[in-house]
Design a protein around this motif. Structure first.
Motif, PDB file in Angstrom:
ATOM      1  N   GLN A  25      45.201  48.607  31.693  1.00  0.00           N
ATOM      2  CA  GLN A  25      45.006  47.911  30.422  1.00  0.00           C
ATOM      3  C   GLN A  25      45.151  46.400  30.591  1.00  0.00           C
ATOM      4  OE1 GLN A  25      47.664  49.111  27.312  1.00  0.00           O
ATOM      5  NE2 GLN A  25      46.711  47.817  25.755  1.00  0.00           N
TER       6      GLN A  25
ATOM      7  N   GLU B  17      40.069  40.716  32.303  1.00  0.00           N
ATOM      8  CA  GLU B  17      38.614  40.671  32.459  1.00  0.00           C
ATOM      9  C   GLU B  17      37.944  40.247  31.152  1.00  0.00           C
ATOM     10  OE1 GLU B  17      34.958  43.490  34.124  1.00  0.00           O
ATOM     11  OE2 GLU B  17      36.912  44.361  33.662  1.00  0.00           O
TER      12      GLU B  17
ATOM     13  N   SER C  37      42.110  45.014  32.340  1.00  0.00           N
ATOM     14  CA  SER C  37      40.966  44.987  31.417  1.00  0.00           C
ATOM     15  C   SER C  37      41.056  43.800  30.469  1.00  0.00           C
ATOM     16  CB  SER C  37      40.908  46.293  30.626  1.00  0.00           C
ATOM     17  OG  SER C  37      40.762  47.403  31.481  1.00  0.00           O
ATOM     18  N   GLU C  38      42.265  43.490  30.002  1.00  0.00           N
ATOM     19  CA  GLU C  38      42.441  42.340  29.116  1.00  0.00           C
ATOM     20  C   GLU C  38      42.139  41.032  29.838  1.00  0.00           C
ATOM     21  OE1 GLU C  38      46.425  42.884  27.838  1.00  0.00           O
ATOM     22  OE2 GLU C  38      45.928  44.346  26.273  1.00  0.00           O
TER      23      GLU C  38
END
Length: 679
Positions: free
Chosen positions: A650, A656, A653-654
């Protein structure tokens, strides 16, 4: 308004009053400041809205007259050839509002309200974003019909029979202008028979029979030109059944219509151009009404005003955003300055001055302007001002009266000086020519502008006594200027002009001054004394900090957002925003108790261009294990379990999503780093 802006600007979830009182030792002082701030906020909002209505009144009245004229032509149904040709055109108002797009909503809202009150209840506004998508024309039709008819509209097959029921009470109706025609006939018949609702019968008697349908395109440039062309072509086929009218909101130039619509389409429109007041003129009116007004106690300093004007000129030309910036300055002033309890009307300020607490008196004594005032007093007075609270309160009342008197004289004299100097010519041909025109042309301009100054509400006996002298000087000035001008008209080259000026300068030393020159010098001396006595800098006035907000850097930081800097600050130093003592760490490090994204961000800064995801995950698990208090010597320390794995995914992903990394095809188990260095 105040509560919403407090939440948005101050990023707090508490009420505005709690925001003022949070962390404050003097709760009563904070509540009083909040009430003063709220009162001035509402006054600023009301004054600017009233000013907006006044500035838009002329153009809106012209628009309403144009629409009424078009409606009367439609209703008369004259038979002459020119009227019949005109009847096939859709009356269209091209409203040029300028590039200050954020201000347009208020103008269109005011136009819609006035149309519904005095002309027609059938007014609909559409924006380009509402008509986007693959079926843009259908979306536009659907929005127009739904907002006019007040019911759901289905976008179905265009070949559907015309006889389909169009009852306005039906939940969903077919999306076509035939449906709108049938609905319009039904509604107008009910209005004519007196069975329509109050809203439908509230329009004028001359409009009840065939009230027009006005469609407002708020942002014409943003519409798809092909969709707009098709919509106009379809509407043109129903002009005999529907009294359609268009209003085009244009931000750039009227030539936009020619660029977007070919002649075959634009010829179907009867276009009339309307030009609104420029945004710079609107801003000047706002500054004159709100800032250069002695009745409004809050004042932005010169640097703060420069920040607001710079943002206006270099960003969006939005007067609305300028007012928001001014409101933010107002909020910051009352929140950061405890003595802003005295920033109110004169009578209330004098009352509050007598109720100052001992802590407020100490704050007053620490003001730089008050300290300068104390230094200018005698020894005995200095002792009283530094030791006696009652004496300080008495002096505070006197200084507040002087400050209000200063503002009462400052702004009229400033306007007078602006009137005298704003239209003076500028000649770039050298110092001699400038001296010539300053000595000759300036006096004529000054005399001609003095009546404007005397119409100002300032009642000054010295100005009144000087008016008669300057009026007498005008005739003498004209004769003297004429005689000098005839001699100068013969000289065309710079050398001869310089020679003439030197001769005039030499003769001026020996020649006796004429009546005009005497009155000219007296007038200039009078203006100079007026400026020196009334236009002293605000910073020279004692207690100016009470009313003036001067933290231009804070305001610039709020208004000129720097997202990258803010994001990197939040990720590298989460304590800066969260204010959690557990997040305190040495410079250049992040606490192991920080949020996952902060830990992952810090670890990624230690990597090169390509980051191995597995190594990154193991480093993250080690940091998190230490944060959980696990024994470093235990076998489970740094072990990756499902929960840590999910948290890591997670966080990555943040990162990115924020644009710090991206996937790469060079290595499947690696990501590429996108940012380098700091802000």
């Amino acid at each position: 308004m105040l509560s919403e802006s407090c939440v948005c600007v101050c990023v707090c979830v508490c009420s505005p009053e709690d925001y003022f009182t949070h962390g404050s030792e003097d709760t009563e002082n904070s509540k009083l400041r909040f009430r003063n701030c709220q009162t001035l906020w509402e006054k600023m909002k009301a004054d600017t809205e009233l000013l907006q209505d006044e500035l838009n009144r002329k153009i809106l009245d012209s628009l309403l007259a144009f629409i009424r004229k078009s409606v009367s032509t439609f209703q008369r149904g004259t038979d002459d050839w020119a009227s019949r040709m005109r009847a096939h055109e859709i009356p269209t108002a091209a409203l040029v509002l300028g590039v200050n797009v954020p201000d347009h909503d208020m103008t269109f809202q005011c136009l819609s309200d006035q149309l519904q009150q005095s002309v027609t209840p059938f007014v609909v506004s559409v924006q380009a974003t509402e008509c986007a998508g693959q079926s843009s024309l259908n979306n536009m039709m659907q929005r127009v019909l739904e907002r006019l008819m007040g019911t759901s509209v289905s976008v179905g097959n265009e070949e559907e029979p015309e006889q389909r029921s169009t009852n306005v009470n039906q939940k969903r109706v077919h999306c076509s202008l035939i449906t709108l025609c049938n609905w319009y006939k039904t509604v107008t018949k009910k209005a004519a028979s007196g069975t329509a609702s109050k809203k439908r019968t509230s329009v004028g008697k001359d409009m009840q029979q065939h009230p027009p349908i006005v469609v407002i395109f708020k942002d014409l440039e943003a519409f798809n030109s092909r969709v707009l062309q098709d919509f106009i072509l379809i509407c043109s086929r129903y002009v005999e059944q529907l009294p359609l009218m268009f209003v085009f909101g244009i931000a750039t130039s009227p030539s936009t219509i020619q660029h977007m619509l070919p002649h075959s389409v634009s010829s179907l429109l009867g276009i009339e151009l309307f030009q609104s007041l420029s945004c710079t003129q609107h801003l000047a009116s706002v500054i004159d009404k709100v800032i250069l007004n002695s009745q409004f106690p809050f004042k932005p300093s010169g640097k703060v005003l420069q920040v607001l004007v710079s943002i206006f000129l270099y960003h969006d030309f939005s007067v609305r955003n300028f007012i928001k910036g001014l409101q933010l300055a107002l909020l910051e002033h009352f929140h950061s300055q405890p003595l802003s309890v005295l920033c109110c009307k004169k009578e209330a300020a004098l009352v509050h001055a007598t109720e100052l607490s001992h802590r407020d008196v100490e704050r007053l004594q620490q003001l730089p302007s008050f300290m300068r005032y104390v230094e200018e007093q005698g020894p005995q007075e200095q002792v009283e001002l530094l030791t006696s609270d009652d004496h300080v309160k008495e002096v505070c009342q006197k200084l507040l009266k002087d400050l209000h008197k200063y503002h009462k004289n400052y702004y009229p004299i400033l306007r007078c000086l602006h009137i005298l100097t704003s239209s003076l010519p500028k000649y770039p041909l050298g110092k001699q020519i400038r001296e010539l025109h300053i000595s000759l042309a300036m006096m004529a301009e000054t005399v001609s502008h003095f009546p404007k100054c005397f119409s100002d509400p300032l009642k000054c006996a010295s100005l009144a006594s000087a008016q008669s002298d300057l009026a007498a000087a005008e005739n003498a000035a004209g004769e003297d200027l004429t005689s000098r001008g005839k001699g100068l008209q013969k000289k065309t080259d710079l050398f001869q002009l310089q020679k003439t000026l030197l001769e005039m300068k030499k003769s001026r030393r020996t020649k006796k001054m004429s009546p005009f020159e005497i009155l000219r010098d007296q007038a200039l001396e009078f203006i100079d004394s007026l400026v020196r006595s009334h236009l002293a800098p605000p910073e020279s006035q004692p207690l100016y900090e009470v009313c003036y907000y001067s933290s231009s850097a804070v305001l610039r930081r709020h208004l000129n957002a720097t997202p990258r800097t803010s994001i990197q600050t939040a990720l590298s130093n989460p304590y800066h925003y969260l204010k959690n003592e557990n997040l305190l760490a040495e410079d250049g490090t992040v606490s192991n108790a920080a949020p996952d994204i902060c830990i992952v961000y810090k670890l990624h800064l230690e990597c090169g261009r390509l980051i191995n995801l597995y190594d990154w995950l193991e480093a993250y698990a080690t940091v998190v294990s230490a944060a959980e208090g696990m024994d470093p010597d235990s076998a489970d320390f740094g072990k990756v379990d499902e929960l840590k794995h999910a948290r890591f995914i997670q966080a990555v992903s943040e990162l990115e999503f924020l644009g710090f990394i991206k996937s790469t095809k060079q290595k499947t188990d690696h990501v590429s780093r996108l940012t380098w260095g700091g802000c």
